[in-house]
Design an enzyme around this catalytic site. Structure first.
Site, PDB file in Angstrom:
ATOM      1  N   GLU A  73      -7.208 -17.454  -1.632  1.00  0.00           N
ATOM      2  CA  GLU A  73      -6.463 -16.344  -2.237  1.00  0.00           C
ATOM      3  C   GLU A  73      -5.518 -15.765  -1.205  1.00  0.00           C
ATOM      4  OE1 GLU A  73      -9.410 -13.463  -3.229  1.00  0.00           O
ATOM      5  OE2 GLU A  73     -10.554 -14.920  -4.400  1.00  0.00           O
ATOM      6  N   LYS A 103      -4.161 -12.845   1.066  1.00  0.00           N
ATOM      7  CA  LYS A 103      -4.746 -11.638   1.655  1.00  0.00           C
ATOM      8  C   LYS A 103      -3.693 -10.547   1.535  1.00  0.00           C
ATOM      9  CE  LYS A 103      -7.233 -10.068   5.757  1.00  0.00           C
ATOM     10  NZ  LYS A 103      -6.721  -8.735   5.755  1.00  0.00           N
ATOM     11  N   ASP A 133      -1.904  -7.043   1.881  1.00  0.00           N
ATOM     12  CA  ASP A 133      -1.889  -6.108   3.006  1.00  0.00           C
ATOM     13  C   ASP A 133      -1.639  -4.687   2.510  1.00  0.00           C
ATOM     14  OD1 ASP A 133      -1.981  -5.218   5.560  1.00  0.00           O
ATOM     15  OD2 ASP A 133      -0.003  -5.954   6.145  1.00  0.00           O
ATOM     16  N   TYR A 178      -9.931  -8.494  -6.434  1.00  0.00           N
ATOM     17  CA  TYR A 178     -10.327  -9.822  -5.943  1.00  0.00           C
ATOM     18  C   TYR A 178     -11.821 -10.006  -5.708  1.00  0.00           C
ATOM     19  CZ  TYR A 178      -9.448  -7.004  -1.742  1.00  0.00           C
ATOM     20  OH  TYR A 178      -9.418  -5.999  -0.822  1.00  0.00           O
ATOM     21  N   LYS A 212      -5.127 -15.324   9.225  1.00  0.00           N
ATOM     22  CA  LYS A 212      -3.964 -14.428   9.340  1.00  0.00           C
ATOM     23  C   LYS A 212      -2.710 -15.233   9.676  1.00  0.00           C
ATOM     24  CE  LYS A 212      -4.818 -10.218  10.462  1.00  0.00           C
ATOM     25  NZ  LYS A 212      -4.899  -8.884   9.938  1.00  0.00           N
ATOM     26  N   CYS A 261      20.535  15.117  27.782  1.00  0.00           N
ATOM     27  CA  CYS A 261      20.905  14.803  26.398  1.00  0.00           C
ATOM     28  C   CYS A 261      22.241  14.058  26.361  1.00  0.00           C
ATOM     29  CB  CYS A 261      20.998  16.101  25.595  1.00  0.00           C
ATOM     30  SG  CYS A 261      21.578  15.822  23.923  1.00  0.00           S
ATOM     31  N   CYS A 307      24.864  16.615  24.564  1.00  0.00           N
ATOM     32  CA  CYS A 307      25.300  17.918  25.080  1.00  0.00           C
ATOM     33  C   CYS A 307      25.011  18.104  26.565  1.00  0.00           C
ATOM     34  CB  CYS A 307      24.676  19.053  24.270  1.00  0.00           C
ATOM     35  SG  CYS A 307      22.930  19.263  24.600  1.00  0.00           S
ATOM     36  N   CYS A 314      15.717  17.447  23.307  1.00  0.00           N
ATOM     37  CA  CYS A 314      16.817  18.224  23.854  1.00  0.00           C
ATOM     38  C   CYS A 314      16.553  19.668  23.417  1.00  0.00           C
ATOM     39  CB  CYS A 314      18.147  17.732  23.286  1.00  0.00           C
ATOM     40  SG  CYS A 314      19.465  18.928  23.572  1.00  0.00           S
ATOM     41  N   CYS A 347      23.722  21.849  20.323  1.00  0.00           N
ATOM     42  CA  CYS A 347      23.852  20.399  20.453  1.00  0.00           C
ATOM     43  C   CYS A 347      24.270  19.860  19.082  1.00  0.00           C
ATOM     44  CB  CYS A 347      22.492  19.855  20.897  1.00  0.00           C
ATOM     45  SG  CYS A 347      22.405  18.075  21.013  1.00  0.00           S
TER      46      CYS A 347
HETATM   47  S1  IVH Z   1     -12.540 -10.123  -0.128  1.00  0.00           S
HETATM   48  C1  IVH Z   1     -16.799  -9.300   1.445  1.00  0.00           C
HETATM   49  N1  IVH Z   1     -10.132 -10.876  -0.833  1.00  0.00           N
HETATM   50  O1  IVH Z   1      -8.984  -7.762   3.657  1.00  0.00           O
HETATM   51  C2  IVH Z   1     -15.411  -9.694   1.167  1.00  0.00           C
HETATM   52  N2  IVH Z   1     -10.324  -9.141   0.773  1.00  0.00           N
HETATM   53  O2  IVH Z   1     -10.900  -7.932   6.242  1.00  0.00           O
HETATM   54  C3  IVH Z   1     -14.568  -8.601   0.647  1.00  0.00           C
HETATM   55  N3  IVH Z   1      -8.178  -8.173   1.494  1.00  0.00           N
HETATM   56  O3  IVH Z   1     -11.269  -5.122   3.425  1.00  0.00           O
HETATM   57  C4  IVH Z   1     -13.132  -8.770   0.775  1.00  0.00           C
HETATM   58  N4  IVH Z   1      -6.895  -9.467   0.226  1.00  0.00           N
HETATM   59  O4  IVH Z   1      -9.064  -4.898   2.183  1.00  0.00           O
HETATM   60  C5  IVH Z   1     -10.857 -10.054  -0.043  1.00  0.00           C
HETATM   61  N5  IVH Z   1      -8.080 -11.617  -1.595  1.00  0.00           N
HETATM   62  C6  IVH Z   1      -8.784 -10.804  -0.826  1.00  0.00           C
HETATM   63  C7  IVH Z   1      -8.181  -9.832   0.011  1.00  0.00           C
HETATM   64  C8  IVH Z   1      -9.002  -9.015   0.806  1.00  0.00           C
HETATM   65  C9  IVH Z   1      -6.925  -8.485   1.108  1.00  0.00           C
HETATM   66  C10 IVH Z   1      -8.524  -7.158   2.497  1.00  0.00           C
HETATM   67  C11 IVH Z   1      -9.599  -6.207   2.065  1.00  0.00           C
HETATM   68  C12 IVH Z   1     -10.708  -6.351   3.051  1.00  0.00           C
HETATM   69  C13 IVH Z   1     -10.042  -7.009   4.209  1.00  0.00           C
HETATM   70  C14 IVH Z   1     -11.028  -7.930   4.879  1.00  0.00           C
END
Ligand code: IVH
Length: 669
Positions: A111, A113, A115, A222, A309, A403, A406, A421, A427
């Site tokens: 999936e 991740k 942010d 998720y 990551k 500055c 001025c 400043c 200024c």
């Molecule tokens: S699963 C026990 N799925 O990443 C597992 N987390 O470091 C629960 N996050 O705190 C998390 N996308 O805020 C999961 N597809 C995804 C995610 C996801 C973002 C974040 C979430 C979590 C952190 C994990």
């Protein structure tokens, strides 16, 4: 015959279904007009039958202006984090570890991740009952009223959902919303959000859910948790959740080999740049719940999942010079000027260097080859110097002492990262910046006095401080380049109208350091008038809720300056509001006996302020249009149903300016 209760239920169900099609499926099933008509019908019924109030009604998505403190709630299952990995090698290690431990076939769900900021939602009998932030993983803040405003989070579910379960996901601020919010904040000289993650979590913690609603957050879910989940794999449970109305990522994929996993990671590393929301990696989860259980948990994270990551995008380029900008408050921002370089789809020429400590920490020299990163941030930052590439060493970057505008000697207060400043009133960027802040929408809201006009008036010597605004004459304005007589008249009119801006906003408009909108409200309601505030001691200031030593000292120092005392005397003389409105003191009887409905959005005052003004001038503010209504005070975007009704009943419609004109000529003080 259907009872009102049934009608209400029916409308709520219909509107929920339309919302789902519109926001989650992106496939509207009804026109906006029909939707609004149904929503109004529901609002009317709910107003007539308050006993059937339901916080999960689609009518409640707009949020409320009421302040609510957050209550801490314990999570029923701790909110764990995931182990992070950064390379194909580490992903391979995870895959092999799982294979050995299970000694059987297994699937991995990949999936995105997301942010943003994580959230845990509890549903009982198909209704959202609670939304809690991650907090420390064991307990978090109950932010239910804010979460209710997020359109992609269902308030009522459809289909065969379990009677009680939790679902976790990520709350996000889409890039376009984030960018426009920051543009707005820049214009208001409010601090910018560094990235959509901070913006999303900051928004979720706002005390005013109506403002949260305005910021258009999104959510992807998720992770489903509960005692009796419908399916025995993670993937199938999420597919079920999608059927109940949740927004689940369409990018989720079941993989049966390591190669497939790695190829999918590669694909999204590039493709994610086209997504409307920020992502910072992929999450890999063993699909089968029984296998998940067998793998178990370490103290901090599950053994059945990891995060991979993505590498932040980096570029290497030359530092040509450092320039220094002076803001409205006098804060100095160092900016690196770079050889243009391509980074995440844009050409980067400048990067923020934040403050003197950052510059010293990097040991920067002019001509250095530096690494720039964008990550999720809008303003790229310099993360390191390529010291190996130093052939000829240039001058060491030394933070300026005076500055650039001025020449005043800069100061740096204890515990502050920024240099300032101190020449507040002499200024030029500070003077112009203070005037721009003063006239801005949330302050005095003087339309027409934009950055360029202010700069021109400043150059001509007509504006040196905010009090000069009230001495401007129409011919002064009309003589400016590109400004005609009509615009000059409009500006003059806006200046006159601003004299009615309430005290809290006047106080905010003065631009006292650390006195933002919230602090101004606190100070105004504690002291009621500028005289009382001017006379307040530091101790008295600190005694006010949320006012600390730093703010108190700044307020005291501001009022002690003779220039500021003179400025306030002139503004008072001009007729600005320097005390809290006496809500129960009538101002006139101009509107006596009149019933007035307020509709739409307004430029000069909030709806609450208009309500107060109607009452202060003897009128009555009523909620809906009827044959007894005398006037509709109409702003922009007045509801079409109201308009039609008003026309049918022959109710007079009055706009904001006419209304203010009417009451401004009637003060009997
Ligand atoms: S699963 C026990 N799925 O990443 C597992 N987390 O470091 C629960 N996050 O705190 C998390 N996308 O805020 C999961 N597809 C995804 C995610 C996801 C973002 C974040 C979430 C979590 C952190 C994990």
């Amino acid at each position: 015959m259907t009872t009102p209760r049934e009608q209400i239920e029916q409308l709520r169900n219909e509107l929920n279904a339309h919302n789902y099609s519109y926001y989650v499926l992106n496939a509207p099933t009804i026109s906006d007009f029909e939707f609004d008509a149904k929503l109004r019908q529901l609002q009317k019924l709910e107003a007539d039958y308050p006993d059937y109030f339901d916080p999960n009604s689609p009518s409640q998505r707009v949020g409320s202006d009421l302040n609510e403190a957050f209550v801490q709630v314990a999570h029923s299952y701790p909110m764990l984090s995931l182990a992070n990995t950064y390379s194909a090698g580490e992903v391979t290690e995870f895959y092999e570890r799982v294979r050995k431990a299970l000694n059987d076939d297994f699937e991995v769900v990949c999936e995105l991740k997301y942010d943003g900021t994580s959230i845990s939602l509890t549903y009982e009998n198909g209704s959202l009952v609670r939304a809690v932030t991650r907090g420390d993983g064991v307990q978090g803040d109950d932010v239910t009223s804010n979460v209710r405003t997020i359109q992609t989070i269902p308030l009522r579910l459809q289909g065969d959902y379990p009677s009680k379960f939790e679902i976790r996901g990520e709350i996000l601020m889409p890039w376009d919303v984030f960018e426009s919010l920051n543009r707005e904040r820049e214009a208001q000289e409010e601090p910018l959000f560094a990235n959509p993650r901070n913006a999303a979590s900051g928004t979720l913690k706002l005390q005013n859910s109506a403002e949260v609603a305005r910021r258009k957050l999104d959510a992807y879910l998720y992770y489903l948790l509960g005692d009796k989940l419908p399916m025995d794999t993670h993937y199938d449970n999420l597919k079920k959740a999608a059927e109940w109305g949740f927004k689940v990522s369409p990018a989720m994929k079941k993989c049966t080999s390591l190669d497939e996993v790695l190829a999918y990671i590669d694909y999204w590393d590039k493709e994610r740049k086209n997504l409307p929301v920020a992502t910072d990696g992929m999450v890999l989860k063993v699909n089968n719940l029984l296998q998940q259980k067998n793998l178990g948990y370490t103290a901090k994270s599950p053994r059945w999942a990891i995060a991979y990551k993505f590498q932040a995008e980096k570029a290497c380029t030359r530092l040509n010079s450092v320039s220094y900008q002076v803001g409205r408050t006098g804060a100095i921002t160092p900016v690196a000027n770079l050889d243009p370089v391509q980074l995440s789809g844009t050409v980067v020429k400048r990067a923020s260097l934040h403050n003197a400590d950052i510059i010293a920490g990097l040991d920067l020299h002019i001509g250095d080859m530096v690494f720039v990163e964008k990550g999720g941030e809008i303003i790229p930052k310099i993360t390191a110097v390529d010291t190996d590439a130093r052939v000829l060493i240039g001058d060491k970057v030394q933070f300026i002492k005076t500055c650039p505008e001025c020449g005043s000697t800069l100061v740096r207060d204890d515990g502050e990262a920024a240099h300032y400043c101190p020449n507040e009133d002499g200024c030029s960027p500070q003077i112009k910046g203070k005037i721009e802040h003063f006239v801005s929408r949330k302050a005095m809201n003087i339309d027409g006095l934009g950055t360029e006009t202010i700069a021109l008036l400043y150059e001509k010597g007509l504006l040196r401080n905010v009090a000069d605004i009230y001495d401007l004459k129409v011919p002064d304005l009309a003589r400016l380049e590109r400004l005609g007589t009509k615009s000059a008249h409009n500006i003059k009119e806006a200046i006159d109208v601003s004299k009615q801006v309430p005290f809290t906003r006047v106080l905010f408009a003065l631009g006292i350091r650390y006195v933002g909108e919230t602090v101004a409200k606190k100070l105004a309601s504690a002291f009621h008038s500028i005289e009382a505030l001017q006379a307040a001691t530091v101790e008295e200031l600190i005694a006010v809720d949320e006012i600390g030593e730093r703010i108190a000292q700044s307020v005291k120092a501001y009022f002690e300056k003779p220039e500021h005392q003179e400025l306030i005397a002139r503004l008072k003389e001009a007729g600005l509001t320097f005390e809290m409105a006496e809500t129960n003191l009538p101002l006139s009887d101009t509107l006596s006996g009149l019933s007035i409905v307020i509709s739409g959005t307004f430029l000069h005052h909030s709806r609450d302020e208009y309500k107060l003004l109607i009452e202060q001038h003897g009128g009555k503010n009523v909620g809906s249009v009827s044959a007894k209504t005398d006037y509709i005070l109409a702003g922009d975007n007045m509801g079409p149903a109201k308009l039609e009704k008003a026309q049918k009943l022959g109710v007079k419609i009055i706009n904001e300016d006419d209304f203010l004109h009417l009451i401004s000529h009637s003060k009997n003080q």
